[in-house]
Design an enzyme around this catalytic site. Structure first.
Site, PDB file in Angstrom:
ATOM      1  N   GLY A 221       1.042  -1.730   0.019  1.00 45.84           N
ATOM      2  CA  GLY A 221      -0.401  -0.059  -0.058  1.00 45.84           C
ATOM      3  C   GLY A 221       1.212   1.061  -0.230  1.00 45.84           C
ATOM      4  CB  THR A 225      -1.157   3.092   4.629  1.00 45.04           C
ATOM      5  OG1 THR A 225      -1.402   3.602   4.358  1.00 45.04           O
ATOM      6  CG2 THR A 225      -1.525   1.937   6.030  1.00 45.04           C
ATOM      7  N   GLY A 226       2.325   2.676   4.811  1.00 44.23           N
ATOM      8  CA  GLY A 226       3.534   1.457   5.472  1.00 44.23           C
ATOM      9  C   GLY A 226       3.927   2.241   6.933  1.00 44.23           C
ATOM     10  CD  GLU A 244       7.080  -4.923  -1.193  1.00 44.07           C
ATOM     11  OE1 GLU A 244       7.751  -4.712  -2.263  1.00 44.07           O
ATOM     12  OE2 GLU A 244       7.980  -6.169  -1.505  1.00 44.07           O
TER      13      GLU A 244
END
Ligand SMILES: NC(=O)C1=CN([C@@H]2O[C@H](COP(=O)(O)OP(=O)(O)OC[C@H]3O[C@@H](n4cnc5c(N)ncnc54)[C@H](O)[C@@H]3O)[C@@H](O)[C@H]2O)C=CC1
Ligand SMILES: O=C(O)CCC(=O)N[C@@H](CCC(=O)O)C(=O)O
Length: 490
Positions: A221, A225-226, A244
């Site tokens: 995403g 968010t990561g 990723e």
């Protein structure tokens, strides 16, 4: 209503109502309720309960179940492709292609497992040294909207093959596709609790992330968010975290003989899936000379011939809408900001007439005059042209990003590629191919802010397991020679 698969029961869920919309028409495709914290906890408990038996199953039996899933996918190919087109707006040819990559993931993952995780033995003299791999246990899998089948499938298939059980949290834009996928896993004969599905948006994602009962998270995403996941896991070093994320990918074009081929590769790089691929080229770097001008002219002409439309259009379009009307607004506002900052529109990205407010034509802006350029990923059909004095400056420009997913070179000069490859920093480096369309037979992951060194693709089996080193001997005997300080004789 089928929404979540929790504790082996399809459940309605009791969280916030939400819906997925057809981005080409705005019509509701699916509606339901998000999973609450308690429902996420039950899903994790269900996966935990199923984990020991699943991990203990012989590998061959897990392979049979994976192949059964492949057969289900083959049988229901069109239904899955239809769900993808409905929720993401992809043309039929592309949605069918996505299901094709999901199918290929099964044999490729089995091959990768045997190739990368094979049991290895060394003779250490007094013992065998053996390397084997074990599953982590319970893994949370997060999917993005742009490949709602292929990308979560790229975590799910290796995670399950390796003996993990999973809780899958798909994108809130694509619940129908996720539901159909999980139905196929059940029809394939997967035992109770091995796969769980929790639908919902950010809140459901946070509930899964922050729950202490999983053994790790496999995420595809956005960078934002990561980073949030990384923060949430900061005091949990024992859990695996595979990230990723996005990119601000450069495509350098220099010394090309076939202008049509170069323009075509650029269009595939920048505008495939309406520019909604993490691998899309965002920056087009061209030397500021006459050859460069001729290329930009040919590209501009070809951009004008790219057809955008609904997946139901006949003839089929090259790409569909972006994921939502709000996303289209965001992209158009970003374009205005670039132009206000000095960018020159060559082809302006425009909202197209039609039923949908999410349909955008591809845009090309010359951002060379801008004094300051932000290093943001604009996830849509907007390519930024940067003219540079020479090839060397082009490489420096390519590296002017904190991301590092893909970098591409189009050139008829192979010496240029050798130099480019040496100097450019990215996890995928392509030559005379689009930046998009990565192969599942290769690792897939970026450096910089594009990932955390846990590549997916062919290497995904690695992060689904941990290696165990064993010193083993079938005989329990006294060594010939004892260390000083031990008297063996009484
Ligand atoms: N490197 C790669 O392999 C790929 C990366 N991407 C990237 O994904 C992005 C587009 O996908 P989106 O769906 O918009 O990504 P996103 O980051 O908004 O959402 C991804 C998932 O995380 C969930 N989520 C959102 N906020 C969360 C939070 N605070 N805590 C826990 N979960 C949360 C979402 O509900 C969704 O399931 C782009 O940045 C693109 O570059 C997309 C495809 C491939
Ligand atoms: O995992 C694989 O099989 C390879 C990764 C892959 O297929 N990538 C696709 C889509 C990723 C994206 O850009 O969202 C691609 O490179 O086009």
């Amino acid at each position: 209503m089928h929404s979540h698969l929790i504790d082996n029961q399809w459940q309605v869920g009791s969280g916030q109502p939400f819906a997925s919309l057809n981005p080409a028409t705005g019509e509701i495709v699916w509606q339901g309720r998000a999973a609450t914290n308690a429902e996420v906890a039950t899903a994790i408990a269900s996966a935990r309960c199923a984990a020991p038996a699943w991990a203990a199953r012989p590998l061959d039996e897990r392979i049979v179940l994976l192949r059964n899933f492949g057969k289900q996918l083959e049988t229901h190919r069109e239904a899955i492709a239809e769900a993808i087109s409905l929720e993401v707006g992809k043309p039929r040819w592309e949605a069918t292609g996505e299901v094709g990559t999901m199918l290929a993931k099964v044999p490729t993952t089995i091959e990768a497992y045997h190739d990368r995780l094979r049991e290895a033995e060394v003779d250490l003299g007094t013992a065998r040294g053996v390397t084997r791999h074990k599953p982590h246990g319970v893994l949370g899998v997060f999917g993005p909207f742009n490949f709602p089948g292929h990308l979560p499938n790229g975590h799910l298939v290796p995670a399950l093959l390796a003996g993990n059980t999973v809780v899958f949290k798909p994108s809130e834009h694509t619940p129908l596709t996720a539901q159909r996928m999980v139905e196929l896993w059940l029809d394939a004969g997967l035992p109770e609790g091995v796969v769980n599905l929790v639908q919902g948006g950010r809140e459901t994602g946070i509930a899964l992330t922050e729950h202490t009962g999983h053994d790790g998270l496999l995420f595809t995403g956005s960078l934002g968010t990561g980073v949030a996941l990384r923060y949430a896991m900061v005091d949990k070093p024992e859990k695996i975290l595979a990230l990723e994320m996005g990119g601000n990918n450069p495509l350098l074009v220099h010394e090309v003989n076939d202008l049509d081929a170069a323009a075509y590769m650029t269009i595939q790089s920048a505008y495939a899936t309406a520019g909604q691929r993490c691998t899309c080229a965002r920056r087009l770097i061209v030397v500021n000379d006459e050859a460069g001008d001729r290329f930009v002219e040919r590209l501009t002409d070809m951009i004008g011939r790219v057809r955008i439309g609904a997946y139901t259009d006949d003839p089929e379009p090259f790409a569909g809408p972006v994921i939502s009307s709000a996303t289209a607004d965001h992209l158009l506002n970003a374009q205005v900001a670039l132009i206000d900052g000095g960018a020159q529109p060559i082809v302006e990205m425009r909202r197209l007439n039609g039923n949908s407010n999410a349909m955008l034509s591809p845009g090309l802006l010359d951002v060379t005059p801008m004094k300051q350029r932000d290093d943001n990923e604009l996830f849509g059909p907007l390519l930024q042209l940067i003219r540079v004095p020479d090839f060397e400056a082009g490489i420096a420009e390519a590296n002017r990003t904190a991301y590092g997913l893909v970098a591409g070179l189009l050139s008829n000069n192979t010496d240029r590629y050798d130099h480019f490859y040496q100097r450019v920093r990215a996890g995928l480096i392509n030559f005379n191919r689009p930046t998009t369309g990565a192969s599942g037979k290769l690792p897939f992951g970026g450096v910089g802010r594009s990932g955390n060194h846990r590549p997916s693709g062919y290497f995904a089996v690695d992060y689904c397991t941990y290696p165990v080193a064993s010193l083993e001997s079938d005989d329990l005997t006294m060594p010939d020679k004892l260390p000083p300080g031990i008297d063996a004789e009484r």
